[in-house]
Write an enzyme that holds these catalytic residues in place. Structure first.
Site, PDB file in Angstrom:
ATOM      1  N   GLY A   1       0.796  -1.223   0.000  1.00 42.42           N
ATOM      2  CA  GLY A   1       0.000   0.000   0.000  1.00 42.42           C
ATOM      3  C   GLY A   1       0.827   1.271   0.000  1.00 42.42           C
ATOM      4  O   GLY A   1       0.479   2.248  -0.664  1.00 42.42           O
TER       5      GLY A   1
ATOM      6  N   GLN B   1      -7.337   0.560   3.920  1.00 42.90           N
ATOM      7  CA  GLN B   1      -8.120   0.067   5.051  1.00 42.90           C
ATOM      8  C   GLN B   1      -9.540  -0.348   4.665  1.00 42.90           C
ATOM      9  O   GLN B   1     -10.177  -1.114   5.391  1.00 42.90           O
ATOM     10  CB  GLN B   1      -8.188   1.132   6.152  1.00 42.90           C
ATOM     11  CG  GLN B   1      -6.895   1.335   6.906  1.00 42.90           C
ATOM     12  CD  GLN B   1      -6.494   0.114   7.722  1.00 42.90           C
ATOM     13  OE1 GLN B   1      -7.332  -0.651   8.184  1.00 42.90           O
ATOM     14  NE2 GLN B   1      -5.194  -0.073   7.882  1.00 42.90           N
TER      15      GLN B   1
ATOM     16  N   SER C   1      -3.994  -2.795  -0.660  1.00 40.41           N
ATOM     17  CA  SER C   1      -2.940  -3.693  -0.182  1.00 40.41           C
ATOM     18  C   SER C   1      -3.497  -5.084   0.058  1.00 40.41           C
ATOM     19  O   SER C   1      -4.658  -5.250   0.442  1.00 40.41           O
ATOM     20  CB  SER C   1      -2.321  -3.142   1.104  1.00 40.41           C
ATOM     21  OG  SER C   1      -1.283  -3.969   1.558  1.00 40.41           O
ATOM     22  N   SER C   2      -2.659  -6.086  -0.154  1.00 37.76           N
ATOM     23  CA  SER C   2      -3.068  -7.480  -0.052  1.00 37.76           C
ATOM     24  C   SER C   2      -3.216  -7.980   1.385  1.00 37.76           C
ATOM     25  O   SER C   2      -4.193  -8.648   1.721  1.00 37.76           O
ATOM     26  CB  SER C   2      -2.058  -8.358  -0.804  1.00 37.76           C
ATOM     27  OG  SER C   2      -2.215  -9.715  -0.505  1.00 37.76           O
ATOM     28  N   HIS C   3      -2.260  -7.669   2.247  1.00 37.62           N
ATOM     29  CA  HIS C   3      -2.262  -8.298   3.565  1.00 37.62           C
ATOM     30  C   HIS C   3      -3.397  -7.811   4.463  1.00 37.62           C
ATOM     31  O   HIS C   3      -3.701  -8.443   5.471  1.00 37.62           O
ATOM     32  CB  HIS C   3      -0.905  -8.125   4.259  1.00 37.62           C
ATOM     33  CG  HIS C   3      -0.641  -6.761   4.797  1.00 37.62           C
ATOM     34  ND1 HIS C   3      -0.086  -5.762   4.032  1.00 37.62           N
ATOM     35  CD2 HIS C   3      -0.858  -6.211   6.013  1.00 37.62           C
ATOM     36  CE1 HIS C   3       0.044  -4.678   4.761  1.00 37.62           C
ATOM     37  NE2 HIS C   3      -0.423  -4.912   5.972  1.00 37.62           N
TER      38      HIS C   3
ATOM     39  N   THR D   1      10.578  -7.321 -11.975  1.00 29.79           N
ATOM     40  CA  THR D   1       9.763  -8.489 -12.304  1.00 29.79           C
ATOM     41  C   THR D   1       8.603  -8.612 -11.320  1.00 29.79           C
ATOM     42  O   THR D   1       8.781  -8.513 -10.112  1.00 29.79           O
ATOM     43  CB  THR D   1      10.612  -9.774 -12.256  1.00 29.79           C
ATOM     44  OG1 THR D   1      11.720  -9.630 -13.150  1.00 29.79           O
ATOM     45  CG2 THR D   1       9.792 -10.986 -12.659  1.00 29.79           C
TER      46      THR D   1
ATOM     47  N   CYS E   1       8.061   4.119  18.414  1.00 34.47           N
ATOM     48  CA  CYS E   1       8.795   4.144  19.690  1.00 34.47           C
ATOM     49  C   CYS E   1      10.284   4.190  19.362  1.00 34.47           C
ATOM     50  O   CYS E   1      10.809   3.285  18.737  1.00 34.47           O
ATOM     51  CB  CYS E   1       8.462   2.906  20.515  1.00 34.47           C
ATOM     52  SG  CYS E   1       9.315   2.838  22.091  1.00 34.47           S
TER      53      CYS E   1
END
Length: 365
Positions: A58, A166, A186-188, A224, A313
């Site tokens: 993303g 999202q 995005s895929s995940h 690729t 952090c």
């Protein structure tokens, strides 16, 4: 990663391992697999498969889509409108564009995190070339009125991009209906593999490559293409699309169960936008009174629960969430933010068990 996506990934890795740009038979198999994957994903957004370009995720989709669009805009139209609560990939990119001669207006959301068409209209200039407004926010879950925004910008001939990472697979997206020129996904986020995403740019929109001379993905991105990843991405997209409304109801029920379970400690825990319907039901943004999010995250992790603080952090110091600050909270309050994310496999029992542990941590602080 879903079982279906994993299965397809392994099958494609064995049968479509060639370079999709090669002319030999093995390359042809990879090209056909890639084309089928492209069509499945664009069918979900009612787009044209010629406008979909696979990326590494993303963040890259966001940056390449925006820069490619800007490369196609007249140089005099160097004013951009975006928001203070964009994903860090875009927020930092727009900041860098300011050092390259672009004028960028960062809109402030209201106290609930929403951007209105009036907000955008107030910032429009004669040289505005692009507007980029995220569809759904990853930290507080607010869903922006991109259809109304798209209609406004279409009338004025201004390019419109939206970060839909999202919301893709969680809310219906019809790129024609919402008058949008480009989106990033995005895929995940939908149980596909990590490391692959996509940018969609309406084929009727003129753009120029970020890297001139690139041949892969019609010049959009060099390198690729991960064909097995694309096939698994498309599989996950097809599955999540078929279950979209079932998942929405599932998340709404879990959200209610979670809120009900927190009642014994409601004076210490605030769920942002609890009564607002224009939010993603799978994202639960909390402010825990008197306890920093970093401590809550570490304590939850100790009991086997993974949550987020939505901030970086560094050297043991927690930076307050930029999004929470944009809502008008001070730094001390912003550091008390934590985010709970619900998944398709999350059960009501798990949510209630987690809520009890959350209360236990707070009471023993």
């Amino acid at each position: 990663m879903s079982e279906n996506a994993l299965t397809i990934y392994m099958k494609a890795a064995k049968s479509a391992f060639g370079n999709s740009s090669s002319l030999h038979d093995i390359g042809g198999m990879a090209a056909r697999t890639l084309q089928a994957s492209r069509k499945i994903i664009t069918d979900m957004i009612c787009g044209n498969e010629k406008g979909l370009y696979f990326t590494s995720g993303g963040s890259e989709a966001n940056i390449l889509a925006v820069q490619s669009l800007l490369n196609g805009v007249d140089l005099k139209n160097n004013h951009i409108i975006t928001t203070q609560i964009e994903h860090s990939s875009l927020y930092t990119f727009f900041k860098s564009l300011q050092t390259r001669g672009y004028e960028v207006s960062f809109l402030e959301p209201n106290k609930q995190g929403f951007i209105s068409t009036d907000d955008i209209t107030s910032k429009l200039q004669s040289n505005t070339g692009l507007v980029s407004i995220q569809h759904g926010n990853s930290e507080i879950g607010v869903v922006q009125p991109i259809k109304e925004i798209g209609r406004l910008l279409k009338k004025r001939g201004i390019l419109f991009h939206s970060d839909c990472v999202q919301t893709f697979g969680k809310l219906p997206i019809n790129v024609e209906d919402i008058h949008i020129d480009a989106i990033s996904i995005s895929s995940h986020k939908i149980y596909g593999p990590k490391g692959i995403g996509a940018a969609y740019i309406n084929p009727s929109v003129f753009w120029q490559p970020v890297i001139p001379g690139t041949t892969h993905e019609s010049g959009f991105r060099p390198g690729t293409i991960d064909v097995p990843g694309a096939a698994a991405f498309a599989t996950a997209a097809k599955d999540v699309s078929a279950n979209m409304y079932t998942n929405i109801e599932h998340y709404l029920k879990l959200r209610k169960d979670f809120v009900d379970s927190l009642k014994p400690c409601k004076d210490r825990i605030k769920l942002l936008n609890e009564n607002n319907e224009n939010t993603l039901p799978n994202i639960l943004p909390l402010l825990v009174d008197g306890i920093e999010g970093q401590y809550m995250m570490l304590e939850c992790n100790r009991f086997g629960f993974a949550i987020s603080t939505g901030s970086a952090c560094q050297v043991g110091m927690q930076a307050p969430s930029r999004t929470i600050l944009a809502l008008g909270y001070d730094e001390q309050k912003a550091k008390q933010y934590i985010r709970i994310s619900l998944g398709a496999q999350t059960s009501s029992e798990e949510v209630q068990t987690f809520a009890k542990q959350l209360i236990n941590i707070i009471e023993n602080f």
